[in-house]
Design an enzyme around this catalytic site. Sequence first.
Site, PDB file in Angstrom:
ATOM      1  N   GLU A  31       0.849  -1.195   0.000  1.00 31.33           N
ATOM      2  CA  GLU A  31       0.000   0.000   0.000  1.00 31.33           C
ATOM      3  C   GLU A  31       0.881   1.240   0.000  1.00 31.33           C
ATOM      4  O   GLU A  31       0.451   2.321   0.361  1.00 31.33           O
ATOM      5  CB  GLU A  31      -1.022  -0.012   1.136  1.00 31.33           C
ATOM      6  CG  GLU A  31      -0.520  -0.433   2.483  1.00 31.33           C
ATOM      7  CD  GLU A  31      -1.647  -0.601   3.498  1.00 31.33           C
ATOM      8  OE1 GLU A  31      -2.460   0.310   3.636  1.00 31.33           O
ATOM      9  OE2 GLU A  31      -1.700  -1.657   4.145  1.00 31.33           O
ATOM     10  N   CYS A  64      -3.853  -3.688   4.209  1.00 35.33           N
ATOM     11  CA  CYS A  64      -2.918  -4.696   4.747  1.00 35.33           C
ATOM     12  C   CYS A  64      -3.296  -6.125   4.382  1.00 35.33           C
ATOM     13  O   CYS A  64      -2.484  -7.035   4.532  1.00 35.33           O
ATOM     14  CB  CYS A  64      -2.836  -4.570   6.270  1.00 35.33           C
ATOM     15  SG  CYS A  64      -2.356  -2.928   6.802  1.00 35.33           S
ATOM     16  N   THR A 109       2.915   4.143  15.261  1.00 29.11           N
ATOM     17  CA  THR A 109       2.856   2.729  14.825  1.00 29.11           C
ATOM     18  C   THR A 109       3.437   2.542  13.422  1.00 29.11           C
ATOM     19  O   THR A 109       2.899   1.795  12.614  1.00 29.11           O
ATOM     20  CB  THR A 109       1.393   2.217  14.835  1.00 29.11           C
ATOM     21  OG1 THR A 109       0.642   2.992  13.894  1.00 29.11           O
ATOM     22  CG2 THR A 109       0.755   2.326  16.198  1.00 29.11           C
ATOM     23  N   SER A 122     -10.688   2.721  13.305  1.00 22.65           N
ATOM     24  CA  SER A 122     -10.075   1.595  12.591  1.00 22.65           C
ATOM     25  C   SER A 122      -9.962   0.380  13.512  1.00 22.65           C
ATOM     26  O   SER A 122     -10.071  -0.765  13.069  1.00 22.65           O
ATOM     27  CB  SER A 122      -8.703   1.984  12.022  1.00 22.65           C
ATOM     28  OG  SER A 122      -7.730   2.056  13.031  1.00 22.65           O
ATOM     29  N   HIS A 138      -3.302 -10.163  11.920  1.00 24.45           N
ATOM     30  CA  HIS A 138      -2.703  -8.924  11.399  1.00 24.45           C
ATOM     31  C   HIS A 138      -2.328  -8.070  12.609  1.00 24.45           C
ATOM     32  O   HIS A 138      -3.168  -7.869  13.499  1.00 24.45           O
ATOM     33  CB  HIS A 138      -3.701  -8.184  10.501  1.00 24.45           C
ATOM     34  CG  HIS A 138      -3.254  -6.786  10.190  1.00 24.45           C
ATOM     35  ND1 HIS A 138      -2.013  -6.523   9.647  1.00 24.45           N
ATOM     36  CD2 HIS A 138      -3.848  -5.580  10.374  1.00 24.45           C
ATOM     37  CE1 HIS A 138      -1.871  -5.218   9.506  1.00 24.45           C
ATOM     38  NE2 HIS A 138      -2.971  -4.624   9.940  1.00 24.45           N
ATOM     39  N   ASN A 188       4.631  -1.601  12.414  1.00 30.52           N
ATOM     40  CA  ASN A 188       3.635  -2.057  11.434  1.00 30.52           C
ATOM     41  C   ASN A 188       4.269  -2.164  10.046  1.00 30.52           C
ATOM     42  O   ASN A 188       4.854  -1.187   9.560  1.00 30.52           O
ATOM     43  CB  ASN A 188       2.471  -1.047  11.397  1.00 30.52           C
ATOM     44  CG  ASN A 188       1.291  -1.562  10.595  1.00 30.52           C
ATOM     45  OD1 ASN A 188       1.320  -2.662  10.049  1.00 30.52           O
ATOM     46  ND2 ASN A 188       0.235  -0.762  10.535  1.00 30.52           N
TER      47      ASN A 188
END
Length: 445
Positions: A83, A120, A163, A211, A244, A328
């Site tokens: 991404e 993701c 993150t 989120s 994840h 991340n």
Amino acid sequence: MTSVGIDAIEIHTGKLKLDLAETFAPEMGDDPEKYTKGLGLHASSFPDAYEDIVTMGANAAHRLLERKGLEPADVGRIDVATESAFDNSKPVSTYIAGCLEQVYDGDFHHANKGERKFACIAGTQSLDDAVNWILAGRNRGRGALVIATDTALYARDSSGEATQGAGAVAMWITEDPDIVELSTEQGYGSADETDFLKPNQQFPSVDGKRSMQVYLARMRESLQDFERATGASHPDDYAFIPFHTPFPGMVRKAAVLGYRHMIRGTDIEEELAADIGRQPRRERFDSDDAFEDAISEYVDGLTDTDAYREWYDAAIQPTLSISSQVGNWYTGSVHLARFSALKHAAENGIDLAGKRLLVASYGSGAQAEIHSETVQDGFTEAVAASTIDEQIEQRYDISFAEYEQVHDRHNHEKSVELEPFTQPDAEFVFDGWGPMNERKYTYVE
Ligand code: COA
């Protein structure tokens, strides 16, 4: 049916390290424990001046091909999930193939190349595409290279800045794999959401708290859908559950909800009833709010039970060790979680062969997917070959002023020269721009 899955995994971390407790928290005016305890993160990886999604992906893939003794002619597909792409037309997989062709005699002209986008979860979707291609019998004996590569950078002073991370995971997908075989059963939870997006912009627009709610809602839906295919799940069915992992604290929240779901109506719920009661059932409450409050209370009690703690320490905690050191990696994160668990098992002599993993992927926007995997006999040897511990250890520890420069260097809207902090060694590096604004790469001996 043919056994298809992951035969080899190689990981490349960005070569810089931002220590969140020591370096980042004081500058943000935060208590370091917000990072180490709350989010569960100690450090983030960042790309050095000569690294980007192409170099990290190509370096992971190169190591994988070398270790397995593979040649370009053995590769029938190269799928990249990211991404962080910098080109809306030419896929990152072509750049990576171009890099690899610099160091091999053969070429990848007969490999199908593509790029997958769905936040993701795209890494898992690429894995799925590769598995389906082989199961359909279209691979002519060749394998698929699946590469999840991202520079997960957020805008300065945004909530997501805590993150961040950067790195790549390369996976080799074949028949009769050495590491895991994938189940054909899958569950999906998917809805049009605006929790995190990048509408033609490099840094995400993100509603962080939302989120987290969307992650949990889609994950629940996908588990319910998975159970439609497989029947009810029980915690004892799975040795590890890699989720994840945008940050380990997110997994802490997801794990307890998953456990509650799986123990409903089982021997475990029965045994815990004396301490914390039975799980609230919706039909016994007048309103959704009252039901939700009762669930929260039950979950709080559940989290404190020995049964839950033992399960979490065995099935979840080992999936988080790499993430807590690198942050991340977006498309790569769930694949790091699987690898962390396998590495833990290999290092502790846990015999996993024949045991199952439940792999829970998520992408904002939003979709969750759940499938199971069966660990294969060759996993210990395959995992032991990894250099990830040395790579993590050897990262250059940047100061806050250096972090600001690194962030600017990788900001596509800025053109910032920066002396590298590390020395490239037998790897691909970014070395400038071509006449059509393309990024150029060289292999440095
Ligand atoms: N000691 C221990 N824990 C602490 C602490 C301290 N001193 N200070 C804060 N915490 C805890 C908070 O209680 C919170 O945990 P909780 O959610 O269990 O209550 C956690 O640390 C994070 O603190 P918070 O104040 O909520 O952080 P934030 O406002 O910076 O937001 C995110 C956190 C995750 C929302 C933010 O980093 C973000 O937007 N990330 C990007 C989006 C993302 O990754 N989403 C995940 C789904 S894909």
